[in-house]
Write a protein that holds these residues in place. Structure first.
Motif, PDB file in Angstrom:
ATOM      1  N   GLY A 209       1.608  -0.905  -7.591  1.00 31.86           N
ATOM      2  CA  GLY A 209       1.306   0.590  -7.698  1.00 31.86           C
ATOM      3  C   GLY A 209       1.678   1.290  -6.401  1.00 31.86           C
ATOM      4  O   GLY A 209       2.654   1.002  -5.754  1.00 31.86           O
ATOM      5  N   TYR A 210       0.586   1.868  -5.811  1.00 33.45           N
ATOM      6  CA  TYR A 210       0.696   2.644  -4.538  1.00 33.45           C
ATOM      7  C   TYR A 210      -0.327   2.653  -3.744  1.00 33.45           C
ATOM      8  O   TYR A 210      -1.607   2.163  -4.120  1.00 33.45           O
ATOM      9  CB  TYR A 210       0.964   4.100  -4.820  1.00 33.45           C
ATOM     10  N   LYS A 211       0.029   2.784  -2.308  1.00 32.09           N
ATOM     11  CA  LYS A 211      -1.302   2.844  -1.391  1.00 32.09           C
ATOM     12  C   LYS A 211      -1.291   4.265  -0.850  1.00 32.09           C
ATOM     13  O   LYS A 211       0.002   4.910  -0.799  1.00 32.09           O
ATOM     14  CB  LYS A 211      -0.952   1.869  -0.236  1.00 32.09           C
ATOM     15  N   ASN A 212      -2.279   4.755  -0.287  1.00 31.56           N
ATOM     16  CA  ASN A 212      -2.798   6.426  -0.089  1.00 31.56           C
ATOM     17  C   ASN A 212      -1.608   6.492   1.064  1.00 31.56           C
ATOM     18  O   ASN A 212      -1.282   7.866   1.222  1.00 31.56           O
ATOM     19  CB  ASN A 212      -3.950   6.659   0.171  1.00 31.56           C
ATOM     20  N   ASP A 213      -1.214   5.576   1.832  1.00 34.71           N
ATOM     21  CA  ASP A 213      -0.426   6.022   3.004  1.00 34.71           C
ATOM     22  C   ASP A 213       0.976   5.532   3.115  1.00 34.71           C
ATOM     23  O   ASP A 213       1.636   5.364   3.909  1.00 34.71           O
ATOM     24  CB  ASP A 213      -1.004   5.847   4.422  1.00 34.71           C
ATOM     25  N   ILE A 214       1.374   5.237   1.844  1.00 35.67           N
ATOM     26  CA  ILE A 214       2.995   4.524   1.803  1.00 35.67           C
ATOM     27  C   ILE A 214       3.467   5.291   0.392  1.00 35.67           C
ATOM     28  O   ILE A 214       2.844   5.505  -0.555  1.00 35.67           O
ATOM     29  CB  ILE A 214       2.805   3.081   1.288  1.00 35.67           C
ATOM     30  N   LYS A 215       4.709   5.891   0.764  1.00 36.25           N
ATOM     31  CA  LYS A 215       5.220   6.765  -0.335  1.00 36.25           C
ATOM     32  C   LYS A 215       5.848   5.698  -1.419  1.00 36.25           C
ATOM     33  O   LYS A 215       6.112   6.180  -2.498  1.00 36.25           O
ATOM     34  CB  LYS A 215       6.485   7.584   0.301  1.00 36.25           C
ATOM     35  N   GLU A 216       6.362   4.759  -1.047  1.00 37.33           N
ATOM     36  CA  GLU A 216       7.178   3.742  -2.008  1.00 37.33           C
ATOM     37  C   GLU A 216       6.375   2.898  -2.702  1.00 37.33           C
ATOM     38  O   GLU A 216       5.102   2.778  -2.329  1.00 37.33           O
ATOM     39  CB  GLU A 216       8.179   2.981  -1.078  1.00 37.33           C
ATOM     40  N   TYR A 217       6.880   2.508  -3.852  1.00 36.53           N
ATOM     41  CA  TYR A 217       6.173   1.539  -4.658  1.00 36.53           C
ATOM     42  C   TYR A 217       5.755   0.351  -3.877  1.00 36.53           C
ATOM     43  O   TYR A 217       6.615  -0.228  -3.108  1.00 36.53           O
ATOM     44  CB  TYR A 217       7.097   1.226  -5.941  1.00 36.53           C
ATOM     45  N   HIS A 218       4.532  -0.016  -4.118  1.00 39.19           N
ATOM     46  CA  HIS A 218       4.044  -1.421  -3.246  1.00 39.19           C
ATOM     47  C   HIS A 218       3.520  -2.476  -4.264  1.00 39.19           C
ATOM     48  O   HIS A 218       3.104  -2.225  -5.283  1.00 39.19           O
ATOM     49  CB  HIS A 218       3.230  -0.617  -2.523  1.00 39.19           C
ATOM     50  N   ALA A 219       3.260  -3.587  -3.495  1.00 41.72           N
ATOM     51  CA  ALA A 219       2.846  -4.760  -4.330  1.00 41.72           C
ATOM     52  C   ALA A 219       1.519  -5.355  -2.980  1.00 41.72           C
ATOM     53  O   ALA A 219       1.796  -5.385  -2.088  1.00 41.72           O
ATOM     54  CB  ALA A 219       3.668  -5.773  -4.456  1.00 41.72           C
ATOM     55  N   TRP A 220       0.606  -5.692  -3.737  1.00 38.29           N
ATOM     56  CA  TRP A 220      -0.448  -6.422  -2.913  1.00 38.29           C
ATOM     57  C   TRP A 220      -1.423  -7.222  -3.849  1.00 38.29           C
ATOM     58  O   TRP A 220      -0.658  -7.630  -4.977  1.00 38.29           O
ATOM     59  CB  TRP A 220      -1.337  -5.280  -2.338  1.00 38.29           C
TER      60      TRP A 220
END
Length: 264
Positions: A209-220
């Motif tokens: 999904g997304y992290k609030n300070d990252i524009k790109e799609y993300h994984a965690w």
């Protein structure tokens, strides 16, 4: 986190379906339900063409391309799942080969997050899993296991900007390759983290999904701590980047900083 492009993977694939008969083949011949109590099925369908699996429950759909480990999770809770097997026609167009309803009544709702699945593919012979057992051999509880593995990954694995710019849409991580290269993209970090923790009996989700300070799609990841009966959010990719910048990090993140789109 991706620098130049999103890790779209199969999560946003649009499958154009052509409803065809199964040609007399029993759908159950393609779907192994022997581990359904653990929250997973295995799909066995061989073809010279690309084969996709769509898992639907209610309004939620997950799409997978068969590739090596074809163990597919049923991670949306108890109930009926519609499993559709689809064969590529051309481009992004697929025809339906088989369709079956599978009912999940899990003995333990967290059991699915201990399994080896397509994108979190692990076994005890892998070097990454041997390393996880080594790192956690003296751990007294799940939080100590999570901390040991988190610290190792954050301090050992570097972000691979070049890989982020050239990774294909159907990329699947290989945890031993990530460990050997000591670098990867967010998908690699999250898969390695989940695999290592699952191997030492700590239920772990791979989240996209997304992290609030990252524009790109993300994984965690989200990790279940049995001792305190809670899910915590950790982000090894994000913290590895902060560590390289000599910024102080904390393992447990605020879930409000993240927007979940998919979880495995």
């Amino acid at each position: 986190m991706s620098k130049k492009r999103r890790i779209i993977s199969l999560l946003t694939m649009i499958l154009t379906l052509f409803t065809l008969s199964v040609n007399g083949q029993a759908t159950s011949a393609y779907i192994d339900k022997s581990k359904v109590d653990n929250g997973v099925i295995n799909v066995n369908y061989n073809s010279s063409k690309s084969v996709a699996v769509r898992v639907s429950k209610g309004n939620t759909n997950y799409d997978y391309i068969l590739n090596g480990n074809n163990t597919i999770p049923l991670q949306s809770g108890d109930g009926d799942y519609i499993i559709s097997i689809l064969e590529n026609v051309e481009g992004k167009k697929f025809k339906q080969i088989a369709k079956e309803t599978v009912t999940l009544k899990a003995l333990n709702p967290n059991e699915v997050y201990l399994q080896s699945i397509q994108m979190i593919n692990w076994n005890n012979e892998m070097n990454a899993i041997k390393k996880a057992k080594e790192l956690t051999k003296n751990a007294k509880n799940d939080k100590e296991k999570a901390t040991a593995i988190y610290n190792y990954i954050v301090n050992t694995i570097s972000y691979d900007n070049d890989k982020a710019s050239r990774t294909s849409s159907n990329y699947i991580p290989n945890i031993d390759s990530t460990l050997k290269a000591q670098k990867g993209i967010c998908y690699d970090y999250a898969s390695l983290t989940a695999s290592m923790l699952r191997s030492v009996n700590v239920p772990t989700k791979l989240i996209m999904g997304y992290k609030n300070d990252i524009k790109e799609y993300h994984a965690w990841n989200q990790v279940y701590l049995q001792d305190t009966n809670e899910w915590i959010t950790i982000d090894t990719t994000y913290d590895a980047g902060l560590k390289n910048g000599n910024t102080k990090v904390t393992m447990i993140k605020d879930i409000k900083e993240y927007k979940i789109e998919k979880q495995y």
